[in-house]
Design a protein around this motif. Structure first.
Motif, short mmCIF file in Angstrom:
data_model
loop_
_atom_site.label_atom_id
_atom_site.label_comp_id
_atom_site.label_asym_id
_atom_site.label_seq_id
_atom_site.Cartn_x
_atom_site.Cartn_y
_atom_site.Cartn_z
N UNK A 45 -14.22 28.18 27.56
CA UNK A 45 -14.48 29.62 27.39
C UNK A 45 -15.28 30.19 28.56
N UNK A 46 -16.17 29.37 29.12
CA UNK A 46 -17.02 29.85 30.22
C UNK A 46 -17.05 28.83 31.36
N UNK A 47 -17.43 29.31 32.52
CA UNK A 47 -17.60 28.45 33.68
C UNK A 47 -18.71 27.43 33.41
N UNK A 48 -19.76 27.87 32.74
CA UNK A 48 -20.88 26.97 32.44
C UNK A 48 -20.44 25.80 31.58
N UNK A 49 -19.59 26.06 30.56
CA UNK A 49 -19.07 24.98 29.72
C UNK A 49 -18.22 24.01 30.54
N UNK A 50 -17.40 24.55 31.42
CA UNK A 50 -16.55 23.70 32.27
C UNK A 50 -17.39 22.84 33.20
N UNK A 51 -18.42 23.42 33.79
CA UNK A 51 -19.29 22.67 34.69
C UNK A 51 -20.07 21.59 33.94
N UNK A 52 -20.51 21.91 32.74
CA UNK A 52 -21.22 20.92 31.92
C UNK A 52 -20.30 19.76 31.57
N UNK A 53 -19.07 20.07 31.20
CA UNK A 53 -18.10 19.03 30.91
C UNK A 53 -17.90 18.12 32.12
N UNK A 54 -17.74 18.72 33.29
CA UNK A 54 -17.54 17.93 34.52
C UNK A 54 -18.72 17.01 34.79
N UNK A 55 -19.91 17.50 34.54
CA UNK A 55 -21.09 16.68 34.81
C UNK A 55 -21.22 15.53 33.81
N UNK A 56 -20.74 15.74 32.59
CA UNK A 56 -20.86 14.70 31.55
C UNK A 56 -19.65 13.76 31.50
N UNK A 57 -18.54 14.16 32.08
CA UNK A 57 -17.31 13.38 31.99
C UNK A 57 -17.46 11.93 32.43
N UNK A 58 -18.12 11.64 33.54
CA UNK A 58 -18.23 10.23 33.95
C UNK A 58 -18.97 9.35 32.94
N UNK A 59 -19.75 9.96 32.06
CA UNK A 59 -20.52 9.19 31.09
C UNK A 59 -19.91 9.20 29.68
N UNK A 60 -18.78 9.89 29.49
CA UNK A 60 -18.16 9.95 28.17
C UNK A 60 -17.71 8.57 27.72
N UNK A 61 -17.86 8.31 26.44
CA UNK A 61 -17.30 7.06 25.92
C UNK A 61 -15.84 7.30 25.56
N UNK A 62 -15.13 6.24 25.29
CA UNK A 62 -13.69 6.33 25.03
C UNK A 62 -13.37 7.17 23.80
N UNK A 63 -14.18 7.08 22.77
CA UNK A 63 -13.92 7.83 21.54
C UNK A 63 -14.01 9.33 21.81
N UNK A 64 -15.06 9.76 22.51
CA UNK A 64 -15.20 11.18 22.83
C UNK A 64 -14.02 11.68 23.66
N UNK A 65 -13.61 10.89 24.65
CA UNK A 65 -12.51 11.30 25.52
C UNK A 65 -11.21 11.40 24.74
N UNK A 66 -10.93 10.45 23.88
CA UNK A 66 -9.71 10.50 23.07
C UNK A 66 -9.72 11.73 22.17
#
Length: 109
Positions: free
Chosen positions: A75-96
């Motif tokens: 919905x927002x650029x801020x949400x997208x940027x937050x997702x990008x910053x957290x993506x490398x640390x996501x566990x498999x369940x969250x990503x699925x």
């Protein structure tokens, strides 16, 4: 982005106004990885920001985009940027769950 790698960016990537947010190289092989790309992070288009994930592979000492894995709209650029910053640390369940458009266990706050 990991500034020590050489990544060949195809013309279509530039024409689609995508930009590289981060690059993650597999620690196991070193010859493959993922590029996190952002689209409309400047909010100049009539649609919401999009994060696109691409596989990359090492070819002749430089990485090349192989294929798009998934895209996520926010919905927002801020949400997208937050997702990008957290993506490398996501566990498999969250990503699925994210890939199946389900509510993730991960708190995006």
């Amino acid at each position: 982005m990991n500034s020590q790698i050489q990544l060949m960016v195809p013309e279509w990537f530039v024409q689609d106004e995508l930009h590289i947010v981060d690059t993650i190289i597999s620690k196991a092989s070193g010859t493959s990885g993922i590029v996190i790309a952002g689209e409309n992070f400047d909010a100049s288009k009539q649609y919401n920001p999009i994060v696109r994930l691409y596989t990359i592979r090492l070819v002749d000492d430089q990485y090349e985009l192989a294929k798009e894995l998934e895209s996520f709209q926010f919905k927002t650029v801020e949400e997208a940027e937050l997702f990008c910053s957290k993506l490398p640390e996501l566990n498999a369940i969250d990503l699925i769950m994210l890939m199946n458009k389900e509510e993730p266990v991960l708190s995006m706050q």
